[in-house]
Design an enzyme around this catalytic site. Structure first.
Site, short mmCIF file in Angstrom:
data_model
loop_
_atom_site.label_atom_id
_atom_site.label_comp_id
_atom_site.label_asym_id
_atom_site.label_seq_id
_atom_site.Cartn_x
_atom_site.Cartn_y
_atom_site.Cartn_z
N ASP A 229 0.81 -1.22 0.00
CA ASP A 229 0.00 0.00 0.00
C ASP A 229 0.85 1.27 0.00
O ASP A 229 0.40 2.33 0.46
CB ASP A 229 -0.96 0.03 1.20
N GLU A 230 2.08 1.19 -0.50
CA GLU A 230 2.97 2.35 -0.52
C GLU A 230 3.31 2.78 -1.94
O GLU A 230 4.12 3.68 -2.13
CB GLU A 230 4.26 2.03 0.24
#
Length: 285
Positions: A229-230
């Site tokens: 999720d980065e």
């Protein structure tokens, strides 16, 4: 896309004078016409980004354009690529049990709002097999367990290669891709996250948002990287909620937002409007 565009030219380089003029002259020398142009100079990094949509005569191909453009590219040390808009990108959609994003993508593709060819739908469940097959799209069931995860990812990668997939869309696919797979498909996987990142990562974000009494719920579409999720964010959106909304209300609104945000991100990618700038994106609308 504006009418009449055949190619999209993407350029990244160190910013300096004369780039735009040289590029425009090269395009004109091939009897091509610029129908859309966007550019951005990053003052922090000193990098210059440019996207140009071009209309060309029938005898101009990507190969002939590249050959004629090479002197300019060499003179300004450009990182560049020409894309043929007449060839639709081939996309694989991956989904788990929630089908709202899948249904939206299928509808937008069928109505030609998304210029792509869906090669297959892949899932670790069988919930949406009939839906995919109703659209005439091959469905592949790849159940994932801790014991067979790497084996199933190898099968997935083989399908990506066999189907000549340009883009993998994670339409609420609830399995974390391995670091190895993320690196092999770098820049080719778009995920929809049911939260306005960087807030409420991980499981049950709507429940956590409800507990915090948030006044809006959001969704984030981003490229997938080994860092969960980065990845670089393509687009985001929110919808307003209030104290009277239940968790189910938040989930319903969130799913609508997820579908909208994912389709927007996919369209931007298909039209070659997204350029990477480190861990950030330049998005030309």
């Amino acid at each position: 896309m504006r009418m009449g565009a055949d190619f999209v030219l993407l350029i990244v380089c160190d910013d300096r004078k004369g780039i735009v003029a040289a590029v425009a002259n090269s395009i004109a020398s091939q009897d091509c016409n610029i129908v859309e142009s966007s550019q951005y100079g990053d003052e922090v990094t000193g990098r210059f980004f440019m996207r140009i949509a071009i209309n060309c005569p029938a005898d101009v191909t990507t190969e002939s354009f590249e050959a004629a453009f090479l002197p300019v590219a060499a003179a300004f040390r450009l990182e560049w690529r020409i894309h043929d808009l007449r060839k639709k990108l081939r996309a694989m959609i991956m989904v788990s049990q929630g089908g709202h994003c899948l249904n939206d993508l299928l509808y937008r593709t069928a109505t030609k709002r998304l210029p792509m060819e869906i090669t297959s739908v892949v899932s670790n469940h069988q919930n949406w097999q009939r839906r995919a097959e109703h659209e005439g799209i091959p469905f592949h069931h790849l159940p994932v367990t801790p014991e067979n995860k790497l084996e199933q990812e190898a099968k997935l990668l083989a399908m990506v290669e066999e189907q000549n997939v340009d883009l993998v869309i994670l339409a609420r696919y609830m399995q974390v891709l391995s670091d190895q797979l993320c690196r092999k498909l770098d820049g080719r996987v778009i995920n929809i996250h049911h939260s306005f990142l960087p807030g409420f990562k991980g499981a049950k974000p709507y429940h956590r948002a409800y507990e915090r009494g948030v006044k809006m719920v959001g969704a984030t579409a981003h490229y997938v990287t080994p860092d969960l999720d980065e990845g670089p964010i393509i687009t985001q959106d929110v919808s307003i909620v209030d104290h009277a909304d239940t968790v189910d209300d938040l989930i319903a609104q969130g799913q609508e937002t997820e579908s909208r945000v994912l389709s927007r991100a996919v369209k931007l990618h298909l039209e070659h409007r997204v350029m990477l700038n480190g861990n950030r994106t330049i998005v030309f609308k």
